[in-house]
Design a protein around this motif. Structure first.
Motif, mmCIF file in Angstrom:
data_model
loop_
_atom_site.group_PDB
_atom_site.id
_atom_site.type_symbol
_atom_site.label_atom_id
_atom_site.label_comp_id
_atom_site.label_asym_id
_atom_site.label_seq_id
_atom_site.Cartn_x
_atom_site.Cartn_y
_atom_site.Cartn_z
ATOM 1 N N HIS A 40 35.026 -14.978 4.732
ATOM 2 C CA HIS A 40 35.499 -14.130 5.693
ATOM 3 C C HIS A 40 35.005 -13.087 6.280
ATOM 4 O O HIS A 40 34.939 -12.242 6.746
ATOM 5 C CB HIS A 40 37.100 -14.941 6.069
ATOM 6 C CG HIS A 40 37.533 -16.381 6.689
ATOM 7 N ND1 HIS A 40 36.988 -16.618 7.850
ATOM 8 C CD2 HIS A 40 37.706 -17.132 5.379
ATOM 9 C CE1 HIS A 40 37.119 -18.088 7.918
ATOM 10 N NE2 HIS A 40 38.150 -17.852 6.515
ATOM 11 N N VAL B 157 31.925 -12.218 6.182
ATOM 12 C CA VAL B 157 31.691 -12.163 7.713
ATOM 13 C C VAL B 157 31.841 -10.525 8.019
ATOM 14 O O VAL B 157 31.093 -9.880 8.859
ATOM 15 C CB VAL B 157 32.134 -13.184 8.388
ATOM 16 C CG1 VAL B 157 32.346 -12.869 9.979
ATOM 17 C CG2 VAL B 157 31.680 -14.318 8.227
ATOM 18 N N LYS C 113 29.190 -8.037 9.447
ATOM 19 C CA LYS C 113 29.053 -7.603 10.786
ATOM 20 C C LYS C 113 29.614 -5.501 10.708
ATOM 21 O O LYS C 113 28.969 -5.245 11.852
ATOM 22 C CB LYS C 113 30.800 -7.890 11.852
ATOM 23 C CG LYS C 113 30.698 -8.702 12.288
ATOM 24 C CD LYS C 113 31.905 -10.065 13.190
ATOM 25 C CE LYS C 113 31.797 -11.337 13.385
ATOM 26 N NZ LYS C 113 32.445 -11.745 14.274
ATOM 27 N N MET D 146 24.484 -13.493 7.295
ATOM 28 C CA MET D 146 24.951 -13.446 8.737
ATOM 29 C C MET D 146 24.756 -14.987 9.213
ATOM 30 O O MET D 146 25.553 -15.653 9.744
ATOM 31 C CB MET D 146 24.831 -12.280 9.646
ATOM 32 C CG MET D 146 26.088 -12.226 10.703
ATOM 33 S SD MET D 146 27.285 -12.533 9.973
ATOM 34 C CE MET D 146 28.184 -11.390 11.244
ATOM 35 N N SER D 147 23.349 -15.313 9.424
ATOM 36 C CA SER D 147 22.513 -15.796 9.875
ATOM 37 C C SER D 147 23.486 -17.937 9.218
ATOM 38 O O SER D 147 24.371 -18.641 9.452
ATOM 39 C CB SER D 147 21.604 -15.995 9.983
ATOM 40 O OG SER D 147 21.057 -16.290 8.900
ATOM 41 N N GLN E 158 27.553 -17.792 9.639
ATOM 42 C CA GLN E 158 27.936 -18.246 11.243
ATOM 43 C C GLN E 158 28.102 -19.560 11.653
ATOM 44 O O GLN E 158 28.316 -20.198 12.232
ATOM 45 C CB GLN E 158 27.179 -17.324 12.363
ATOM 46 C CG GLN E 158 27.575 -15.900 12.609
ATOM 47 C CD GLN E 158 29.316 -15.772 13.039
ATOM 48 O OE1 GLN E 158 29.712 -16.350 12.146
ATOM 49 N NE2 GLN E 158 28.987 -14.803 13.463
ATOM 50 N N TYR F 248 29.564 -21.294 14.971
ATOM 51 C CA TYR F 248 28.831 -20.641 15.756
ATOM 52 C C TYR F 248 27.636 -20.375 15.978
ATOM 53 O O TYR F 248 26.715 -19.286 15.800
ATOM 54 C CB TYR F 248 29.335 -19.280 15.460
ATOM 55 C CG TYR F 248 31.243 -18.943 14.993
ATOM 56 C CD1 TYR F 248 32.229 -19.568 15.820
ATOM 57 C CD2 TYR F 248 31.787 -18.570 13.807
ATOM 58 C CE1 TYR F 248 33.485 -19.626 15.387
ATOM 59 C CE2 TYR F 248 32.855 -18.193 13.691
ATOM 60 C CZ TYR F 248 33.632 -19.190 14.711
ATOM 61 O OH TYR F 248 35.296 -19.215 14.278
ATOM 62 N N GLN G 292 26.190 -17.408 17.733
ATOM 63 C CA GLN G 292 25.482 -16.436 16.928
ATOM 64 C C GLN G 292 24.590 -16.393 16.207
ATOM 65 O O GLN G 292 23.831 -15.383 15.610
ATOM 66 C CB GLN G 292 26.686 -15.668 16.845
ATOM 67 C CG GLN G 292 28.151 -15.571 17.694
ATOM 68 C CD GLN G 292 28.822 -16.462 17.416
ATOM 69 O OE1 GLN G 292 27.787 -18.367 17.909
ATOM 70 N NE2 GLN G 292 30.182 -16.368 18.118
ATOM 71 N N ALA G 293 24.125 -17.702 15.092
ATOM 72 C CA ALA G 293 23.671 -17.639 14.069
ATOM 73 C C ALA G 293 22.122 -18.068 14.552
ATOM 74 O O ALA G 293 21.469 -17.086 13.831
ATOM 75 C CB ALA G 293 24.167 -19.326 13.660
ATOM 76 N N TYR H 46 20.693 -14.641 14.913
ATOM 77 C CA TYR H 46 20.265 -13.609 13.747
ATOM 78 C C TYR H 46 19.278 -14.552 12.884
ATOM 79 O O TYR H 46 18.784 -13.225 12.920
ATOM 80 C CB TYR H 46 21.430 -13.544 12.942
ATOM 81 C CG TYR H 46 22.464 -12.107 12.997
ATOM 82 C CD1 TYR H 46 22.287 -11.210 13.449
ATOM 83 C CD2 TYR H 46 23.921 -12.711 13.179
ATOM 84 C CE1 TYR H 46 23.350 -10.660 14.132
ATOM 85 C CE2 TYR H 46 24.817 -12.258 13.696
ATOM 86 C CZ TYR H 46 24.903 -10.769 13.837
ATOM 87 O OH TYR H 46 25.604 -10.264 14.434
ATOM 88 N N THR I 65 18.853 -23.894 14.106
ATOM 89 C CA THR I 65 19.943 -23.115 14.552
ATOM 90 C C THR I 65 20.208 -23.316 16.446
ATOM 91 O O THR I 65 20.887 -22.772 16.514
ATOM 92 C CB THR I 65 19.940 -21.692 13.871
ATOM 93 O OG1 THR I 65 19.607 -21.796 12.174
ATOM 94 C CG2 THR I 65 21.015 -21.026 14.523
#
Length: 476
Positions: free
Chosen positions: A310, A313, A317, A341-342, A345, A350, A353-354, A357, A386
């Motif tokens: 967490h 992330v 961000k 990040m990918s 996520q 998620y 979003q992934a 990226y 993804t």
């Protein structure tokens, strides 16, 4: 080995050149290891014979250290393990991977002599060990390994001089090649491949090396003329020239003078600013964002080692929001942020979003890497999976096709990961046809299928998820 010839490469020593013309995807030569061992950290999770990852492995009943898929693998590996097994029992424990590898090499040489096959081009005596180039701290660890090796080496085995033992340790230090699992997704061990040691480095090479069915393959990335030197890259091109030269000097003890290093090719893309409407940010602004991004990468690594994803992330961000408007979409620090990040996520499911990226990452990699670079191919595969997970079938299928085209060159049609990609390509092509016929029906059927069955595509997402979980495992 009629495809290659040994020659004296200017400024590099011995090297290999092509004896005939090659084209993209050609296998120039393949070679089994002289000896190979599983990493210490994976000793209980990887088969010590075929190097496959298995959920349940059978342990050797004698030494209690080596693990195998089944009796077949245990029998296949017994010739190499027989003396090792007795040595571990006598020593009381398994020594580290370097000592185990040196011991296996020396048992092999004692049994078969300096040339173990008709295709071997060089003996270990003819190879450089670079012991005199080692820094003092490495030399201390080196001497500790030799001392422990002498305690481990059986009294009933042929005894060797300290110079011979030191030479083999030096060889694996600068010539050891990582051995991957059966699908090429994870490095699981290290081995010595004498012919491969003759292939010199270039930051923009004309060949790549992969492990396929227990042997390394040297494969052509494009057209190679007869008489042209064969080269591979010892370090990732996703570093600026100065950093690559530092790594090569530290790890392999030579100064790289290749064209890409001398001319600093693509360094401007790797550390540049983002141009908007023909206007670029000032050098000072780019440097400020670069320094900030570097600091955040260090913080992200610390959070990753603690298993606090967490926090990973949050750091990603914050960094992306601040630096993305300033740094070029090929900036290597930004690419590392997008990559992490990918993964995070996608792990948190998620997927949209992934997917965004991963697409940015592939776009950046495309500007930097050789068109047939295996890292680009693997990144495109990840992006394809993804996007498929996010329900973005058009982009997903395009990425899978891009990955398949690259890996057909770098890995070949028989490699397990290429076979997986072919299955994915067929599946996404079928789904894309369905999507184009009726988008509503496609999404309805997809949602219904996902309610009844967890999202998975052939074999790939399971392995990707496994790798993502490992991203947050605390290193011991």
């Amino acid at each position: 080995m009629e495809n290659v010839t040994i020659f004296d490469s200017p400024g590099k020593g011995r090297g290999l050149k092509a004896s005939k013309e090659f084209w993209a995807g050609d296998v120039i030569f393949s070679e089994p290891s002289l000896a190979a061992v599983v990493f210490d950290s994976l000793a209980e999770r990887i088969c010590h014979s075929c190097f496959r990852r298995q959920d349940k492995l059978q342990r050797c009943g004698q030494c209690k250290f080596s693990h195998y898929c089944d009796r077949t693998c245990q029998r296949a590996g017994w010739a190499e393990h027989k003396q090792e097994c007795a040595a571990i029992k006598t020593y009381g424990k398994a020594p580290n991977e370097n000592i185990r590898l040196v011991a296996r090499i020396m048992w092999r040489l004692d049994k078969d002599g300096g040339v173990v096959s008709d295709t071997q081009l060089t003996t270990l005596d003819q190879m450089e060990d670079h012991i005199e180039d080692m820094p003092e701290d490495e030399l201390k660890e080196f001497k500790v390994d030799i001392h422990n090796f002498l305690d481990y080496w059986p009294r009933n085995s042929k005894q060797h001089t300290s110079d011979v033992i030191s030479h083999i340790f030096g060889l694996i230090n600068c010539n050891g090649f990582t051995v991957s699992d059966q699908r090429g997704l994870q490095a699981v061990g290290v081995g010595l491949f004498p012919n491969l040691c003759l292939v010199n480095h270039d930051c923009w090479p004309n060949c790549t090396v992969i492990l396929n069915h227990g042997k390394i393959e040297l494969r052509s990335l494009g057209k190679i003329a007869e008489g042209e030197e064969l080269t591979v890259s010892y370090v990732d091109f996703l570093n600026v020239s100065e950093e690559r030269q530092r790594l090569l000097k530290t790890q392999y003890f030579f100064d790289c003078t290749c064209h890409h290093c001398k001319e600093r090719i693509k360094d401007d893309l790797k550390m540049g600013g983002r141009e908007q409407d023909g206007v670029k940010p000032s050098e000072e602004h780019v440097k400020e964002s670069t320094d900030y991004c570097f600091q955040m990468l260090e913080k992200m690594e610390q959070a990753r080692l603690k298993g606090d994803y967490h926090e990973v992330v949050k750091i990603c961000k914050e960094c992306i929001e601040k630096t993305e408007p300033v740094l070029a979409d090929s900036h290597i620090y930004l690419l590392r942020m997008w990559s992490t990040m990918s993964e995070v996520q996608a792990y948190l499911q998620y997927f949209e979003q992934a997917a965004e990226y991963t697409r940015k990452m592939v776009d950046g990699y495309t500007k930097l890497y050789h068109p047939n670079n295996p890292t680009l191919g693997m990144a495109a595969m990840r992006a394809g999976v993804t996007h498929w997970q996010a329900g973005l079938i058009e982009v997903g299928h395009g990425m899978i096709c891009k990955a398949y085209a690259i890996l057909m060159v770098t890995h070949g049609a028989t490699h397990p990961i290429t076979k997986d990609l072919e299955s994915m390509r067929v599946q996404t092509e079928m789904e894309l046809r369905m999507f184009k016929q009726n988008e509503y029906v496609y999404h309805s059927m997809r949602e219904a299928a996902l309610k009844n069955k967890p999202m998975a595509m052939m074999h790939e997402p399971k392995s990707v998820e496994e790798g993502i979980k490992n991203l947050f495992h605390k290193r011991k």
